[in-house]
Write a protein that holds these residues in place. Structure first.
Motif, short mmCIF file in Angstrom:
data_model
loop_
_atom_site.label_atom_id
_atom_site.label_comp_id
_atom_site.label_asym_id
_atom_site.label_seq_id
_atom_site.Cartn_x
_atom_site.Cartn_y
_atom_site.Cartn_z
N UNK A 232 2.22 25.70 38.74
CA UNK A 232 2.48 24.50 39.72
C UNK A 232 3.09 25.03 40.80
N UNK A 233 4.02 26.12 40.63
CA UNK A 233 4.58 26.45 42.00
C UNK A 233 3.95 27.55 42.64
N UNK A 247 2.67 16.16 46.41
CA UNK A 247 2.98 17.21 45.43
C UNK A 247 2.08 17.14 44.09
N UNK A 248 1.16 16.50 44.05
CA UNK A 248 0.33 16.34 42.75
C UNK A 248 -1.29 16.59 42.84
N UNK A 264 8.36 17.03 42.85
CA UNK A 264 7.93 18.59 42.78
C UNK A 264 6.60 18.53 42.21
N UNK A 265 6.04 19.58 41.93
CA UNK A 265 4.58 19.70 41.62
C UNK A 265 4.16 19.09 40.29
N UNK A 279 8.32 8.50 36.16
CA UNK A 279 8.81 9.80 36.91
C UNK A 279 8.42 10.90 36.54
N UNK A 280 7.63 11.84 37.14
CA UNK A 280 7.01 12.88 36.69
C UNK A 280 7.51 14.06 37.91
N UNK A 281 8.05 15.26 37.08
CA UNK A 281 8.48 16.53 37.75
C UNK A 281 8.18 17.53 36.99
N UNK A 282 7.54 18.31 37.91
CA UNK A 282 7.11 19.86 37.50
C UNK A 282 6.46 19.56 35.99
N UNK A 283 5.52 18.98 35.76
CA UNK A 283 4.64 18.76 34.51
C UNK A 283 3.37 18.75 34.74
#
Length: 478
Positions: A232-233, A247-248, A264-265, A279-283
């Protein structure tokens, strides 16, 4: 050019994710590990691939078929037994009549294999080990080379007292075909422990090439999580499907609701439905997933066909294929749920729990230990003056001792209690644990041992005991 993928591992350290899936098929950003490996090989013109299979081979061969859909040609060799790393490659000798590369099926890397091949050719090496630098070399084979890259010394999985270098064996090798002549057939034989020492003892040119780039052995659940987050990063060069929007990466045919936040990604697979206020973060979200409204998902990985009800919270968790999670379920960090599980509404799964395939967690239940045996985890064990649960899972000796201590504390020091049981081994074990718990609180115990319940009840009415416990295995237990 030819390459061999070692794809026969059991993935024991990735359980419960690999209970029904071979390790090379575990998804990294929605693609099997082996698919990323094939992509790398093809990029460096290794387009004739031999896949060595052992555990659940049909799941690999069915997915990749002859390799044409991936731009390569794949031959499959199924081992009759576990012959070790080198012994497994020996088993495919008739397909390896030219220089070939060997790569493990459980690593993710973006090494420049073309540069490594050039080094191998320039040195006239019979075998070249691709090396990399790591901060903790203990799980790997440590290697030291001279200024020309010739291997002088190596040690497989050393202790800290034996560490002499941070340069380790990545499990990626370049071989000349005559190497196979040094490997005995149908015999357990390892590259690091057997073949390389043998080649060195015979004075054969054995070199190490320190590769630059990303490399991660996906040896355990923690590494599996970190590799996905590294993708992802963009710490590693891999292909992520979907259209990049801020970010997606969003797959085709997805429906995204209102006020969905991609912090984030995030990777969203194909045909997903994301409802409002999520809410989605680094997933990573797999294909054909449904995410209910008001869900919060952080640092987590959902495989394919996962359904989340509304207001579900996930934190650093992995949810495997075809699992359903009810409304308002809450997952603490590092929970790993295998395939085809059902988690009820408002269930709480505490940190570091593992759930094996096809398990049900009842509505409102709190699961604080891994669910391995049995099919269901109930909301409560105490029902109608009974304590009912799965032996060694819900009702363990530790639980029995705690229950006895709690009951004993309620009765008070110096009082008497009677215990009895049926003839099963499980009942004997739990009965002894209860006795220990009672005695720890100063309660006197009269153990009636194997005794029918009616006789125990009569004894309690006529004796001085303040209470009693009978332990039995359910007559409906199979």
């Amino acid at each position: 050019m030819k390459a061999v993928i070692m794809a026969g591992g059991f993935g024991t350290r990735l359980k419960p994710l690999t209970n029904n899936l071979p390790k090379p098929m575990v998804p990294i950003v929605n693609k099997p590990i082996m698919a990323h490996t094939i992509k790398l090989l093809k990029h460096h013109r290794f387009d004739q691939i031999v896949a060595l299979l052992y555990y659940q081979p049909e799941k690999i061969s069915t997915y990749f078929k002859d390799g044409s859909a991936f731009g390569v040609k794949i031959d499959y060799v199924k081992a009759e037994d576990d012959f070790g790393t080198a012994g497994s490659v020996k088993n495919a000798q008739e397909l390896l009549d030219e220089r070939f590369l060997v790569i493990s099926g459980d690593v993710l890397t973006d090494f420049n294999l073309t540069d490594a091949l050039r080094f191998h050719q320039e040195k006239g090496s019979i075998a070249t080990i691709l090396l990399t630098h790591v901060s903790n070399p203990l799980p790997f084979g440590v290697v030291i080379t001279d200024n020309e890259g010739k291997i002088e010394r190596f040690l497989e999985k050393p202790s800290w007292g034996q560490v002499f270098s941070d340069t380790v064996n990545t499990g990626i090798y370049l071989f000349e075909p005559e190497v196979l002549d040094y490997i005995p057939p149908k015999t357990e034989f390892d590259f690091s422990k057997d073949l390389f020492p043998l080649l060195m003892s015979k004075g054969k040119p054995l070199y190490g090439y320190v590769a630059k780039g990303y490399w991660q052995d996906i040896g355990g659940l923690k590494q599996y999580q970190s590799v996905n987050l590294d993708c992802l990063e963009e710490a590693v060069h891999v292909e992520i499907e979907g259209k990049k929007q801020d970010n997606a990466w969003i797959g085709e045919n997805c429906i995204i609701g209102k006020n969905v936040i991609f912090d984030k990604q995030v990777v969203i697979g194909k045909n997903c439905i994301i409802k409002d206020n999520v809410f989605l973060s680094r997933s990573v979200i797999g294909d054909n997933c449904f995410i209910g409204e008001n869900c919060e998902i952080r640092d987590s990985i959902l495989w394919h066909h996962v359904k989340l009800g509304r207001s579900v919270k996930l934190l650093s968790d992995v949810i495997a294929n075809d699992t359903r999670i009810g409304n308002e379920a809450y997952f603490e960090d590092n929970v790993f749920v295998s395939d085809h599980c059902v988690i009820g509404n408002r269930a709480v799964i505490t940190a570091n729990v593992r759930i094996w395939p096809r398990k049900d967690v009842e509505e409102g239940a709190v699961l604080s230990t891994s669910l391995i045996w049995g099919e269901r985890w109930l909301r409560e064990l105490f029902t109608n003056s009974r304590v009912t649960g799965i032996i060694n899972a819900e009702v363990s000796p530790e639980f029995g001792a705690k229950l006895g201590a709690a009951f004993g504390a309620y009765l008070g020091k110096g009082n008497y209690v009677a215990t009895s049981r049926d003839s099963s081994e499980a009942a004997r074990m739990i009965n002894r644990a209860l006795i220990c718990g009672f005695m720890s609180t100063g309660v006197n115990v009269g153990d009636l041992r194997t005794m029918p319940i009616p006789i125990v009840r009569y004894a309690l009415r006529s004796g001085q005991e303040k209470g009693g416990v009978h332990v039995r295995q359910s007559p409906r237990d199979e």
